[in-house]
Design a protein around this motif. Structure first.
Motif, PDB file in Angstrom:
ATOM      1  N   ILE A 332       0.838  -1.200   0.000  1.00 55.55           N
ATOM      2  CA  ILE A 332       0.000   0.000   0.000  1.00 55.55           C
ATOM      3  C   ILE A 332       0.873   1.250   0.000  1.00 55.55           C
ATOM      4  O   ILE A 332       0.584   2.234  -0.692  1.00 55.55           O
ATOM      5  CB  ILE A 332      -0.945  -0.017   1.223  1.00 55.55           C
ATOM      6  CG1 ILE A 332      -2.011  -1.090   1.043  1.00 55.55           C
ATOM      7  CG2 ILE A 332      -1.602   1.352   1.417  1.00 55.55           C
ATOM      8  CD1 ILE A 332      -2.764  -1.400   2.305  1.00 55.55           C
ATOM      9  N   GLY A 333       1.963   1.205   0.762  1.00 55.05           N
ATOM     10  CA  GLY A 333       2.882   2.339   0.783  1.00 55.05           C
ATOM     11  C   GLY A 333       3.484   2.608  -0.580  1.00 55.05           C
ATOM     12  O   GLY A 333       3.627   3.760  -1.012  1.00 55.05           O
ATOM     13  N   VAL A 334       3.845   1.556  -1.305  1.00 55.21           N
ATOM     14  CA  VAL A 334       4.387   1.704  -2.655  1.00 55.21           C
ATOM     15  C   VAL A 334       3.327   2.265  -3.597  1.00 55.21           C
ATOM     16  O   VAL A 334       3.595   3.167  -4.406  1.00 55.21           O
ATOM     17  CB  VAL A 334       4.912   0.349  -3.169  1.00 55.21           C
ATOM     18  CG1 VAL A 334       5.260   0.440  -4.658  1.00 55.21           C
ATOM     19  CG2 VAL A 334       6.133  -0.091  -2.368  1.00 55.21           C
ATOM     20  N   TRP A 335       2.123   1.747  -3.529  1.00 51.80           N
ATOM     21  CA  TRP A 335       1.022   2.220  -4.369  1.00 51.80           C
ATOM     22  C   TRP A 335       0.808   3.723  -4.182  1.00 51.80           C
ATOM     23  O   TRP A 335       0.687   4.483  -5.152  1.00 51.80           O
ATOM     24  CB  TRP A 335      -0.229   1.428  -4.044  1.00 51.80           C
ATOM     25  CG  TRP A 335      -1.524   1.926  -4.607  1.00 51.80           C
ATOM     26  CD1 TRP A 335      -2.623   2.319  -3.917  1.00 51.80           C
ATOM     27  CD2 TRP A 335      -1.898   2.029  -6.003  1.00 51.80           C
ATOM     28  NE1 TRP A 335      -3.638   2.682  -4.748  1.00 51.80           N
ATOM     29  CE2 TRP A 335      -3.221   2.515  -6.057  1.00 51.80           C
ATOM     30  CE3 TRP A 335      -1.228   1.777  -7.195  1.00 51.80           C
ATOM     31  CZ2 TRP A 335      -3.906   2.745  -7.248  1.00 51.80           C
ATOM     32  CZ3 TRP A 335      -1.898   2.016  -8.399  1.00 51.80           C
ATOM     33  CH2 TRP A 335      -3.219   2.492  -8.418  1.00 51.80           C
ATOM     34  N   ASN A 336       0.785   4.157  -2.931  1.00 51.50           N
ATOM     35  CA  ASN A 336       0.539   5.569  -2.657  1.00 51.50           C
ATOM     36  C   ASN A 336       1.687   6.454  -3.122  1.00 51.50           C
ATOM     37  O   ASN A 336       1.484   7.466  -3.799  1.00 51.50           O
ATOM     38  CB  ASN A 336       0.293   5.786  -1.161  1.00 51.50           C
ATOM     39  CG  ASN A 336      -1.088   5.353  -0.723  1.00 51.50           C
ATOM     40  OD1 ASN A 336      -2.038   5.379  -1.504  1.00 51.50           O
ATOM     41  ND2 ASN A 336      -1.215   4.933   0.523  1.00 51.50           N
ATOM     42  N   SER A 337       2.902   6.101  -2.744  1.00 52.11           N
ATOM     43  CA  SER A 337       4.048   6.967  -2.997  1.00 52.11           C
ATOM     44  C   SER A 337       4.482   6.955  -4.461  1.00 52.11           C
ATOM     45  O   SER A 337       4.704   8.013  -5.068  1.00 52.11           O
ATOM     46  CB  SER A 337       5.222   6.559  -2.106  1.00 52.11           C
ATOM     47  OG  SER A 337       6.334   7.403  -2.307  1.00 52.11           O
ATOM     48  N   THR A 338       4.601   5.778  -5.026  1.00 53.91           N
ATOM     49  CA  THR A 338       5.177   5.640  -6.362  1.00 53.91           C
ATOM     50  C   THR A 338       4.161   5.850  -7.475  1.00 53.91           C
ATOM     51  O   THR A 338       4.475   6.472  -8.493  1.00 53.91           O
ATOM     52  CB  THR A 338       5.822   4.252  -6.515  1.00 53.91           C
ATOM     53  OG1 THR A 338       6.801   4.082  -5.487  1.00 53.91           O
ATOM     54  CG2 THR A 338       6.495   4.101  -7.869  1.00 53.91           C
ATOM     55  N   PHE A 339       2.950   5.362  -7.281  1.00 58.06           N
ATOM     56  CA  PHE A 339       1.979   5.388  -8.371  1.00 58.06           C
ATOM     57  C   PHE A 339       0.937   6.495  -8.231  1.00 58.06           C
ATOM     58  O   PHE A 339       0.588   7.146  -9.212  1.00 58.06           O
ATOM     59  CB  PHE A 339       1.303   4.018  -8.491  1.00 58.06           C
ATOM     60  CG  PHE A 339       2.271   2.932  -8.864  1.00 58.06           C
ATOM     61  CD1 PHE A 339       2.656   2.748 -10.179  1.00 58.06           C
ATOM     62  CD2 PHE A 339       2.827   2.106  -7.891  1.00 58.06           C
ATOM     63  CE1 PHE A 339       3.559   1.757 -10.536  1.00 58.06           C
ATOM     64  CE2 PHE A 339       3.728   1.119  -8.232  1.00 58.06           C
ATOM     65  CZ  PHE A 339       4.104   0.943  -9.560  1.00 58.06           C
TER      66      PHE A 339
END
Length: 574
Positions: A332-339
């Motif tokens: 979820i952290g990757v989804w929010n920050s990167t995408f």
């Protein structure tokens, strides 16, 4: 395991799909409205809350208020597979050299393995070494708690002062504060980290040198912040007239991976506790670095904390990704920050005992994942760690929630609360405190709802954006836009064990995100240059020149001018 293969993220099918999905006009109001419609149409379909929730290890982890749907959820899991996350997890837990740039293992998980376990690294059973250190720490803890450790005058120790910075301060400070209800001794524990001396100076005014014991915590035993405070403490004690030998033997304990430097400074061998190079400072609180915690709550309580962390390690290693707490939190952290390009993240504990938890996480996450180079030295082309900060939720509501609700930027949030407080009923005013506890829980749930749904939060259930007619009639200054994604983490209760579980959850979240981004979360070269430059500036600051010759630039025109101003003011006051 060999060094991970270089990943070209843009060639991964799941990465490409997430980039496409991120372009969608994500609306939490619409996502929840769709969930309601589906449930009405087909009773067999799980509700959104059921689909986007994990319960394990005494934690209820709700991420239904994140901007995801079933498709994003599945593609994130596919991304984990394409990035070989399973192998990365195994490499971490088995002691492989996952710290590529320093050619080291990262064995903080070994610090909480049970004594019966075995883990061989470079031919050495590290579990045995860890428990030897814990046993030595326990001997020291028991001597202090049983009033057998005496100061130079023969009086028992009443105050323990932990001198450290970064991982040698933030973790033990956070844990000691969180577990203060479990303290079963009148020995007080204090923490000093600031190098300017004011924090230590004000504390020394209140302490009795006869009954004060200093713990000098530094992995390298070369950190100027820590050693300057340690020297001040030593000077303060020597003013008593007691011999240097007696002061050092009775009033100082050292914790470091550099035994020769501890001895050189004056720490007696019997007062030295060892660290290892394979433990990063910000991951070291499971070791003797938390001696102050053990003194306050007892070694049995500290071992419960270790057991809780180990339980999370086992869960991380064995649970399938869709039901794996750290994996889902990290994805979820990757989804929010990167995408989704949400570059700010705040942690909001609705429990005063966790007031230092956000500060602890700022180091854990930003020092670990604040990287712009991959494991293979290539420049990253995507966003990594967001800026992270936080505060106790009730305080934050009267501080920066205004920005969360009506500001111009998106922020992802973690709400953390405890369902029950086992210690409340032991107190004389348990009923009154229970009322306040419930009030805090209500605010936690209410705030996440308003952040998600904005003005529609006043309705019993959100409707679609097209039905949002009432908002248009509201005063524009009172409009809450909503659509701020959040996760809510509920602990059954707060205890040494559950705190250990919670901390390990976030440690592994950091590793999951780093594995997806293909960066090294275990080095911190970014902090070194500033330290080296500080030495040069300090040398110039203390020399006898009052002014700086502008024809001979030392640093840059701004720094030179600041130095000249400081020297001028100092000279006038002399």
């Amino acid at each position: 395991m060999t060094q991970p293969q270089s990943i070209s993220h843009q060639t991964l099918l799941s990465w490409q799909k997430l980039e496409q999905l991120a372009k969608k006009d994500w609306s939490l109001v619409d996502l929840f409205a769709e969930g309601v419609d589906q449930t009405v149409a087909n009773k067999q379909i799980q509700s959104r809350a059921e689909r986007f929730c994990v319960q394990s290890q005494g934690i209820y982890f709700d991420y239904a208020k994140q901007c995801i749907d079933d498709e994003v959820h599945q593609v994130l899991l596919n991304l984990a597979e394409e990035c070989n996350l399973k192998d990365r997890i195994e490499a971490l837990l088995q002691g492989h050299k996952v710290n590529i740039s320093e050619d080291r293992s990262a064995l903080h998980t070994a610090l909480r393995l049970p004594k019966s376990a075995s883990l061989s690294v470079d031919g050495q059973d590290v579990v045995q070494a860890v428990h030897n250190s814990l046993d030595r720490a326990e001997q020291i803890v028991n001597r202090i708690r049983e009033k057998l450790w005496r100061g130079y005058s023969g009086k028992a120790i009443t105050d323990v002062i932990n001198i450290g910075v970064g991982g040698s301060d933030l973790g033990p400070l956070m844990a000691t504060t969180a577990l203060d209800s479990w303290a079963d001794t009148d020995i007080q524990v204090h923490f000093v980290s600031n190098m300017d001396g004011k924090q230590l100076g004000s504390l020394l005014d209140k302490l009795n040198p006869e009954t004060s014991l200093f713990i000098i915590s530094s992995k390298s035993f070369g950190t100027v912040d820590t050693l300057s405070n340690a020297q001040t403490a030593l000077t303060w004690l020597l003013k008593t007239g007691a011999s240097r030998q007696s002061i050092l033997r009775r009033h100082f304990i050292g914790i470091s991976a550099n035994l020769p430097k501890m001895s050189e400074w004056g720490i007696y061998p019997d007062n030295q506790l060892a660290l290892w190079q394979w433990v990063g400072g910000r991951f070291s609180m499971w070791s003797a670095i938390s001696l102050a915690v053990a003194i306050r709550i007892g070694m049995a309580g500290f071992r419960q904390m270790l057991a809780g962390a180990n339980a999370m390690d086992e869960h991380f290693a064995t649970a399938n990704f869709a039901q794996n707490l750290p994996v889902m939190l990290g994805l979820i952290g990757v989804w929010n920050s990167t995408f989704l390009n949400i570059h700010a993240h705040t942690v909001l504990p609705y429990d005063g005992r966790l007031r230092y938890f956000p500060s602890y996480l700022t180091q854990l996450e930003m020092e670990s994942n604040g990287k712009s180079v991959t494991l293979h030295g290539e420049q990253v082309t995507y966003s990594t760690s967001p800026v992270l900060w936080g505060e106790i939720g009730s305080n934050a509501q009267h501080a920066f929630y205004q920005l969360l609700h009506q500001g111009t930027q998106r922020v992802s949030c973690d709400f953390i609360a405890c369902v029950e407080d086992d210690k409340l009923m032991e107190l004389a005013k348990g009923d009154e405190l229970q009322y306040q506890h419930n009030l805090s829980l209500a605010n936690c749930l209410a705030q996440s709802r308003v952040l998600a749904f904005g003005n529609q939060a006043v309705a019993k259930k959100p409707t679609s954006k097209s039905e949002d007619q009432a908002v248009s009639d509201l005063d524009k200054f009172k409009r809450y836009r909503g659509n701020q994604p959040s996760t809510t983490i509920l602990l059954d209760s707060l205890s040494p064990r559950s705190l250990g579980t919670l901390i390990a959850l976030y440690e592994h979240k950091v590793y999951v995100m780093a594995s997806i981004w293909n960066i090294n979360p275990f080095d911190q070269w970014g902090v070194e240059m500033g330290k080296k430059m500080a030495d040069s500036v300090y040398s110039e600051l203390v020399n006898n020149k009052i002014s700086i010759n502008q024809s001979c630039q030392l640093f840059d025109v701004s720094t030179d001018a600041l130095l000249a101003h400081i020297k001028q003011i100092t000279a006038i006051r002399k």
